[in-house]
Design a protein around this motif. Structure first.
Motif, short mmCIF file in Angstrom:
data_model
loop_
_atom_site.label_atom_id
_atom_site.label_comp_id
_atom_site.label_asym_id
_atom_site.label_seq_id
_atom_site.Cartn_x
_atom_site.Cartn_y
_atom_site.Cartn_z
N SER A 163 0.85 -1.19 0.00
CA SER A 163 0.00 0.00 0.00
C SER A 163 0.89 1.24 0.00
CB SER A 163 -0.92 -0.01 1.22
OG SER A 163 -0.16 0.02 2.41
N GLN A 164 0.36 2.35 -0.46
CA GLN A 164 1.16 3.56 -0.61
C GLN A 164 1.74 4.06 0.71
OE1 GLN A 164 1.97 4.94 -3.71
NE2 GLN A 164 3.46 5.98 -2.44
N ASP A 185 5.72 4.44 1.20
CA ASP A 185 6.34 5.73 1.54
C ASP A 185 7.34 5.60 2.68
OD1 ASP A 185 4.83 6.96 -0.43
OD2 ASP A 185 3.33 7.77 0.98
#
Length: 150
Positions: free
Chosen positions: A122-123, A127
């Motif tokens: 997932s982003q 990140d």
């Protein structure tokens, strides 16, 4: 932030990427990369995320592990955690010389047959993990010198 005293006295799980795959590391009293020590909260988010993933892969043990563990390194505790995370698709590494804060060497313990890919994250997790980048290829190595981490 993770203090130097915490790094020296704790065995912390941490993670890195080579841009394609993910590595699981156990610190065993060693110095952590700057990208990891700058946020205990981010480190804990990754720990929680990866530990709660479903199993996706069979595992293979590093064929050189016996040779590595026969060295006078003090390594060689239980391997359950390494298998646990490798089944989730992570390359699993242990610190080669335990409780030596300045020694940067880690060795591969177990690896997945079907590794989790960075593109599958997932982003929010992506990140965080891209902050700790290893320049080599996890699928091709037996040892990591973490002083090479950007």
């Amino acid at each position: 932030m993770i203090s130097e005293i915490e790094q020296q006295t704790m065995d912390l799980d941490w993670f890195l990427t080579d841009g394609e795959y993910i590595g699981f590391m156990t610190s065993c009293g060693g110095k952590l990369p700057d990208s990891v020590i700058e946020s205990e909260q981010r480190r804990q988010i990754l720990v929680d995320y990866f530990r709660n993933l479903p199993e996706i892969s069979e595992t293979l043990i590093n064929p050189e592990l016996d040779k590595i563990l026969n060295k006078d390194s003090g390594s060689g505790g239980g391997l359950e955690d390494y298998f646990f995370l490798a089944k989730k698709g992570l390359y699993s590494f242990d610190k080669t010389v335990l409780n030596n804060f300045f020694d940067p060497h880690y060795h591969l313990v177990v690896f997945p047959k079907n590794p989790l890919r960075l593109k599958d994250l997932s982003q929010d997790i992506l990140d965080i993990i891209v902050k700790t980048k290893y320049e080599g290829k996890l699928k091709d190595i037996q040892n990591i010198d973490i002083s090479e981490i950007k």
